[in-house]
Design an enzyme around this catalytic site. Structure first.
Site, short mmCIF file in Angstrom:
data_model
loop_
_atom_site.label_atom_id
_atom_site.label_comp_id
_atom_site.label_asym_id
_atom_site.label_seq_id
_atom_site.Cartn_x
_atom_site.Cartn_y
_atom_site.Cartn_z
N ASP A 1 39.08 30.02 -5.54
CA ASP A 1 39.83 29.93 -6.80
C ASP A 1 38.98 30.24 -8.03
O ASP A 1 39.51 30.34 -9.14
CB ASP A 1 40.41 28.51 -6.99
CG ASP A 1 41.63 28.25 -6.12
OD1 ASP A 1 42.17 29.21 -5.54
OD2 ASP A 1 42.04 27.08 -6.02
N LYS B 1 44.48 24.60 -12.99
CA LYS B 1 45.13 25.71 -12.28
C LYS B 1 46.33 25.18 -11.52
O LYS B 1 46.25 24.12 -10.91
CB LYS B 1 44.13 26.35 -11.30
CG LYS B 1 44.73 27.38 -10.37
CD LYS B 1 44.66 27.13 -8.86
CE LYS B 1 44.67 25.81 -8.30
NZ LYS B 1 45.07 25.70 -6.87
#
Length: 273
Positions: free
Chosen positions: A133, A13
């Site tokens: 996240d 990410k």
């Protein structure tokens, strides 16, 4: 699942932009961020077993805490997946690096459970309990995150396929101290427009506090900027930085140059998903 092996990539990410708006009463921060994902990361394999087991291999395996307290084990506990799974995790992403490595691993488990059994309707809440996240990492597509980063709005990306270089100085930077060192000044909301426009007009509000804690971040950014990317920025709370390039040859040349000048730095080459 039968006896079939499941395999997933835990996609790295990156935050193309990360605007911190305010500290909340609960200790979290109100964020506006543009999540994107690289087409490479950790690798996970799972096979049915009489109980959950997790083995870790790879360059950064030794950095993982007690495997049974690990986020992968917690993701398995959070989801129905039969009697158990034997999971092998190849840890290719550095830990405490701003790449959502642990969250990406958990996201990969959610996708594997989805493929084998389907996900429960409340999977987003279950994912968010594991980390801010994790819901984004389950989707692993470009999206805008608000709130603590768990409220997601997927967006079409005009940066899909863009060559990207990830570089980390091999220094772990824990998230908590970086957020704590943020100066509390609201510098404004995430811009609007295409993904490219948001990335170019946005910023990472955690860059300055991360550099104060880990000056090597500034060195990495300087080294990347010299290679003429159209954007170089720190991801998340650091210390990994990314650079986006107009062409794959330019990215490869930059990566080769940095491998020569800074052989001690970790890097990963790929494309945005």
């Amino acid at each position: 699942m039968g006896a079939r092996m499941l395999s997933e990539t835990a996609y790295a990410k990156i935050n193309l932009a990360l605007h911190v708006r305010r500290r909340r009463e609960d200790g979290y921060h109100e964020l506006e961020t543009l999540f994107a994902f690289v087409d490479d990361g950790d690798r996970l394999d799972a096979a049915p077993s009489d109980a959950d087991r997790l083995t870790t291999v790879g360059e950064f395996a030794a950095k993982i805490e007690n495997p049974f307290g690990n986020i992968v084990a917690k993701a398995l506990l959070a989801l129905p997946h039969g009697k158990g799974w034997n999971v092998a995790l190849e840890k290719r992403l550095p830990v405490a690096a701003g790449l959502g490595g642990g969250s990406a691993d958990a996201g990969a488990i959610f996708r594997m459970v989805e493929a084998a059994h389907g996900l429960p309707d409340d999977w987003r809440q279950r994912a968010a309990r594991l980390g801010a996240d994790v819901p984004a990492c389950v989707l692993s597509t470009t999206c805008i995150g608000t709130g603590t980063g768990t409220d997601l709005d997927p967006v079409d990306s005009d940066l899909a396929g863009t060559p990207v270089l990830l570089v980390n100085p091999r220094i772990g930077v824990p998230t908590g101290p970086v957020f704590k060192a943020w100066d509390g000044i609201d510098r404004g909301r995430l811009p609007t427009g295409s993904v490219r426009a948001i990335a170019l007009d946005g910023r990472n509000d955690l860059e300055a506090p991360a550099i104060a804690i880990c000056p090597a971040v500034a060195e990495v950014l300087s080294a990347l900027n010299v290679t003429d990317p159209f954007l170089a920025r720190m991801s998340g709370s650091g210390a990994t930085c990314f650079a986006l390039y107009d062409g794959a040859a330019q990215m490869q040349a930059a990566a080769d140059k940095l491998a020569e000048t800074h052989p001690d730095w970790w890097q990963m080459r790929g494309k945005l998903r």
